[in-house]
Scaffold this motif. Sequence first.
Motif, mmCIF file in Angstrom:
data_model
loop_
_atom_site.group_PDB
_atom_site.id
_atom_site.type_symbol
_atom_site.label_atom_id
_atom_site.label_comp_id
_atom_site.label_asym_id
_atom_site.label_seq_id
_atom_site.Cartn_x
_atom_site.Cartn_y
_atom_site.Cartn_z
ATOM 1 N N CYS A 158 -0.785 -4.831 2.473
ATOM 2 C CA CYS A 158 -1.219 -5.748 3.411
ATOM 3 C C CYS A 158 -0.097 -6.610 3.513
ATOM 4 O O CYS A 158 0.238 -7.212 4.818
ATOM 5 C CB CYS A 158 -2.379 -6.620 3.107
ATOM 6 N N GLY A 159 0.532 -6.941 2.539
ATOM 7 C CA GLY A 159 1.664 -7.888 2.637
ATOM 8 C C GLY A 159 3.023 -7.218 3.415
ATOM 9 O O GLY A 159 3.714 -7.952 4.307
ATOM 10 N N LEU A 160 2.997 -5.903 3.440
ATOM 11 C CA LEU A 160 3.987 -5.181 4.229
ATOM 12 C C LEU A 160 3.653 -5.184 5.704
ATOM 13 O O LEU A 160 4.246 -5.145 6.527
ATOM 14 C CB LEU A 160 4.360 -3.949 3.547
ATOM 15 N N ARG A 161 2.475 -4.946 5.707
ATOM 16 C CA ARG A 161 1.660 -4.555 7.331
ATOM 17 C C ARG A 161 1.766 -5.781 7.955
ATOM 18 O O ARG A 161 1.811 -5.885 9.191
ATOM 19 C CB ARG A 161 0.287 -4.017 7.063
ATOM 20 N N ASP A 162 1.625 -7.182 7.458
ATOM 21 C CA ASP A 162 1.144 -8.380 8.380
ATOM 22 C C ASP A 162 2.619 -9.020 8.158
ATOM 23 O O ASP A 162 2.501 -10.088 8.961
ATOM 24 C CB ASP A 162 0.245 -8.905 7.320
ATOM 25 N N GLY A 163 3.680 -8.755 7.504
ATOM 26 C CA GLY A 163 4.777 -9.695 7.744
ATOM 27 C C GLY A 163 5.818 -8.840 8.006
ATOM 28 O O GLY A 163 5.948 -7.829 8.253
ATOM 29 N N PRO A 164 7.136 -9.403 8.076
ATOM 30 C CA PRO A 164 8.396 -8.936 8.455
ATOM 31 C C PRO A 164 8.691 -8.023 7.446
ATOM 32 O O PRO A 164 8.156 -7.934 6.309
ATOM 33 C CB PRO A 164 9.392 -9.745 8.502
ATOM 34 N N THR A 165 9.806 -7.005 7.569
ATOM 35 C CA THR A 165 10.449 -6.258 6.619
ATOM 36 C C THR A 165 10.805 -7.028 5.377
ATOM 37 O O THR A 165 11.473 -8.224 5.647
ATOM 38 C CB THR A 165 11.727 -5.321 6.993
ATOM 39 N N ARG A 166 10.445 -6.829 4.311
ATOM 40 C CA ARG A 166 10.791 -7.387 3.023
ATOM 41 C C ARG A 166 11.559 -6.931 1.965
ATOM 42 O O ARG A 166 11.388 -5.712 1.730
ATOM 43 C CB ARG A 166 9.402 -7.970 2.430
ATOM 44 N N THR A 167 12.455 -7.720 1.240
ATOM 45 C CA THR A 167 12.991 -7.016 0.135
ATOM 46 C C THR A 167 11.943 -7.199 -0.945
ATOM 47 O O THR A 167 10.817 -7.819 -0.922
ATOM 48 C CB THR A 167 14.285 -8.309 -0.427
ATOM 49 N N GLN A 168 12.183 -6.543 -1.991
ATOM 50 C CA GLN A 168 11.130 -6.414 -3.324
ATOM 51 C C GLN A 168 11.058 -8.022 -3.651
ATOM 52 O O GLN A 168 9.737 -8.375 -4.010
ATOM 53 C CB GLN A 168 11.761 -5.687 -4.239
ATOM 54 N N ALA A 169 11.891 -8.722 -3.725
ATOM 55 C CA ALA A 169 11.738 -10.092 -4.157
ATOM 56 C C ALA A 169 10.881 -10.762 -3.260
ATOM 57 O O ALA A 169 9.890 -11.626 -3.712
ATOM 58 C CB ALA A 169 12.798 -10.777 -4.491
ATOM 59 N N SER A 170 10.859 -10.926 -2.135
ATOM 60 C CA SER A 170 10.643 -11.766 -0.930
ATOM 61 C C SER A 170 8.917 -11.287 -0.895
ATOM 62 O O SER A 170 8.047 -11.834 -0.854
ATOM 63 C CB SER A 170 10.940 -11.713 0.497
ATOM 64 N N LEU A 171 8.740 -9.952 -1.176
ATOM 65 C CA LEU A 171 7.399 -9.268 -0.990
ATOM 66 C C LEU A 171 6.721 -9.693 -2.175
ATOM 67 O O LEU A 171 5.368 -10.240 -2.078
ATOM 68 C CB LEU A 171 7.390 -7.707 -1.027
ATOM 69 N N ALA A 172 7.258 -9.766 -3.595
ATOM 70 C CA ALA A 172 6.558 -10.379 -4.704
ATOM 71 C C ALA A 172 6.140 -11.761 -4.410
ATOM 72 O O ALA A 172 4.812 -11.994 -4.706
ATOM 73 C CB ALA A 172 7.428 -10.265 -5.806
ATOM 74 N N ASP A 173 7.049 -12.654 -3.858
ATOM 75 C CA ASP A 173 6.469 -13.988 -3.526
ATOM 76 C C ASP A 173 5.536 -14.018 -2.374
ATOM 77 O O ASP A 173 4.694 -14.914 -2.655
ATOM 78 C CB ASP A 173 7.800 -14.656 -3.020
ATOM 79 N N ALA A 174 5.510 -13.309 -1.450
ATOM 80 C CA ALA A 174 4.606 -13.247 -0.483
ATOM 81 C C ALA A 174 3.175 -12.955 -0.972
ATOM 82 O O ALA A 174 2.278 -13.433 -0.339
ATOM 83 C CB ALA A 174 5.217 -12.438 0.655
ATOM 84 N N VAL A 175 3.000 -11.914 -1.770
ATOM 85 C CA VAL A 175 1.898 -11.599 -2.385
ATOM 86 C C VAL A 175 1.434 -12.144 -3.492
ATOM 87 O O VAL A 175 0.148 -11.948 -4.101
ATOM 88 C CB VAL A 175 1.721 -9.950 -2.331
ATOM 89 N N GLY A 176 2.287 -12.976 -4.149
ATOM 90 C CA GLY A 176 1.955 -13.763 -5.104
ATOM 91 C C GLY A 176 1.595 -13.024 -6.697
ATOM 92 O O GLY A 176 0.990 -13.142 -7.589
ATOM 93 N N ARG A 177 2.544 -11.743 -6.644
ATOM 94 C CA ARG A 177 2.738 -10.919 -7.631
ATOM 95 C C ARG A 177 4.147 -11.129 -8.377
ATOM 96 O O ARG A 177 5.343 -11.163 -7.798
ATOM 97 C CB ARG A 177 2.690 -9.584 -7.240
#
Length: 137
Positions: free
Chosen positions: A39-58
């Motif tokens: 969902c974090g990938l579906r709902d947001g812009p293309t992400r680095t692994q680091a920014s994805l971790a921050d966005a999903v709280g993991r």
Amino acid sequence: MPDIELAAALHRLARVAIDAELPVLRAHDLEMWDYVVMCGLRDGPTRTQASLADAVGRDRTRLIPILDRLEARGLVTRTPDPDDRRNRIVGLTDAGTSLARSVATGIREVEDTDVLSPLDRRERAALRSLLGKLLGA
């Protein structure tokens, strides 16, 4: 029900919703964190692994096995970041997007029948809209 604090109410509702959603996720051979990441990938812009971790709280180190699992199933891709080759850009594949859409449909059905059934259609829409507004603030 007397007035209750927002965090307490949301925590209880989240537990009920998660319990209702787990069978949908299991039917698609996904764990809750797999779906959160998708969902974090579906709902947001293309992400680095680091920014994805921050966005999903993991935590970043705990994100890696999730991405390994999803990548092995052909649901995500990880490619070197052209601006910094130490980073990886993560994206959903077409199969990942399709699966995320299918799971979302199943979850919405479970939410409507098992979690939000005391509310009529307008109230469910209003609740989702208000939660979206709060999350966007």
